[in-house]
Design a protein around this motif. Structure first.
Motif, mmCIF file in Angstrom:
data_model
loop_
_atom_site.group_PDB
_atom_site.id
_atom_site.type_symbol
_atom_site.label_atom_id
_atom_site.label_comp_id
_atom_site.label_asym_id
_atom_site.label_seq_id
_atom_site.Cartn_x
_atom_site.Cartn_y
_atom_site.Cartn_z
ATOM 1 N N ALA A 123 0.834 -1.205 0.000
ATOM 2 C CA ALA A 123 0.000 0.000 0.000
ATOM 3 C C ALA A 123 0.866 1.251 0.000
ATOM 4 O O ALA A 123 0.506 2.266 -0.599
ATOM 5 C CB ALA A 123 -0.924 -0.006 1.217
ATOM 6 N N GLU A 124 2.021 1.168 0.654
ATOM 7 C CA GLU A 124 2.979 2.267 0.643
ATOM 8 C C GLU A 124 4.037 1.937 -0.397
ATOM 9 O O GLU A 124 4.943 1.144 -0.155
ATOM 10 C CB GLU A 124 3.595 2.461 2.024
ATOM 11 C CG GLU A 124 2.578 2.907 3.070
ATOM 12 C CD GLU A 124 3.224 3.202 4.411
ATOM 13 O OE1 GLU A 124 4.471 3.095 4.494
ATOM 14 O OE2 GLU A 124 2.490 3.539 5.345
ATOM 15 N N THR B 231 2.037 6.432 -1.991
ATOM 16 C CA THR B 231 1.009 5.414 -1.812
ATOM 17 C C THR B 231 0.627 4.838 -3.164
ATOM 18 O O THR B 231 0.858 5.449 -4.204
ATOM 19 C CB THR B 231 -0.245 5.978 -1.126
ATOM 20 O OG1 THR B 231 -0.759 7.078 -1.891
ATOM 21 C CG2 THR B 231 0.076 6.463 0.279
#
Length: 275
Positions: free
Chosen positions: A100-101, A123
């Motif tokens: 997600a990051e 992100t």
């Protein structure tokens, strides 16, 4: 040119290991001309002299290569390829396996065929080749607000319920509502919504403005009326924001008292491959 740019002068004496490169820091392994992709946890800058070569497997295992700088005259990376072959092939990676990051500049493709990048805020973001085909989703018309029946739709009201009296939103007042209860807005991370906004039982001429809850109210109108006892509607595309921590929200302002009805009929999703 930087020492980790493409070098077309590699000789046959160089080992295949020298072709193992990463295209983006902390991103995904990519193959120039062949499918290969893997998530890395600890990125590293490239050592000097290892070129990216079309047609060879370029996989640095658990390390990473950071490409920086460059210009149109002296690009950091140039991929060439034979006729009839793409210069770069990304093998699909399960969306759940893509962090997600994701560092800005990272690049991957998921199993749904969506191109995934690391956005400017580090992100995961999705690149859509066609807004209409990939991002806009029609939904069954869903009423999320009717000031004449607040008890029925109060679960969608984020703030401003006290600004409704006798079934009308007061003059100069705002009510914030959320579309999070409209599938698949929450799961698909909706960024905007198509809403049919209706005013009924108007008291005098006035206007309505629908706008993101994350921004200041603009000095524009989404719907106008010119007298009392009117029923008018308009289809509005409104950006979604957050109000006091509640996501997928937008505000509705009226400068003259009126009943307000809001029906959601479409969503613009940040994860187009989900639905």
């Amino acid at each position: 040119m930087r020492d980790h740019e493409e070098d077309s002068s590699m000789t046959s004496d160089q080992s295949p290991s020298t072709t193992r490169r990463r295209l983006v820091k902390g991103g995904l392994a990519v193959g120039a001309g062949v499918p290969v992709a893997a998530v890395v946890a600890t990125p590293a800058e490239a050592a000097a002299g290892d070129p990216v070569r079309a047609g060879l497997t370029n996989d640095a295992g658990t390390t990473g290569t950071l490409l920086t700088g460059g210009s149109s005259a002296a690009p950091t990376l140039t991929l060439t390829h034979a006729d009839g072959r793409p210069p770069l092939i990304l093998a699909p990676t399960a969306d759940a396996a893509i962090p997600a990051e994701l560092p800005t500049g990272s690049l991957a493709i998921n199993e749904s065929g969506d191109l995934v990048i690391g956005g400017r805020d580090a992100t995961k973001r999705y690149v859509n080749t066609s807004r209409w085909a990939n991002r806009t989703l029609a939904v069954a018309p869903t009423r999320i607000l009717d000031t004449r029946a607040m008890g029925t739709y109060g679960g969608n009201v984020v703030a401003g319920a006290g600004n409704v009296l006798a079934g009308k939103l007061g003059a100069g007042k705002i009510i914030h509502v959320t579309v999070k209860n409209v599938p698949p807005a929450l799961a698909g991370k909706a960024t905007a919504a198509y809403v049919n906004v209706t005013v009924a039982g108007t008291v005098s001429g006035g206007f309505l403005t629908a706008y993101s809850s994350s921004t200041a109210r603009p000095g524009t109108s989404s719907l106008n009326w010119w007298g009392p006892n009117q029923v008018l509607s308009n289809l509005v595309e409104v950006q979604l924001g957050s109000h006091d921590g509640t996501p997928l929200s937008f505000g509705v302002y009226v400068n003259a008292a009126t009943s307000v009805i809001v029906d959601v009929c479409g969503l613009i999703l940040a994860e187009p491959g989900t639905y």
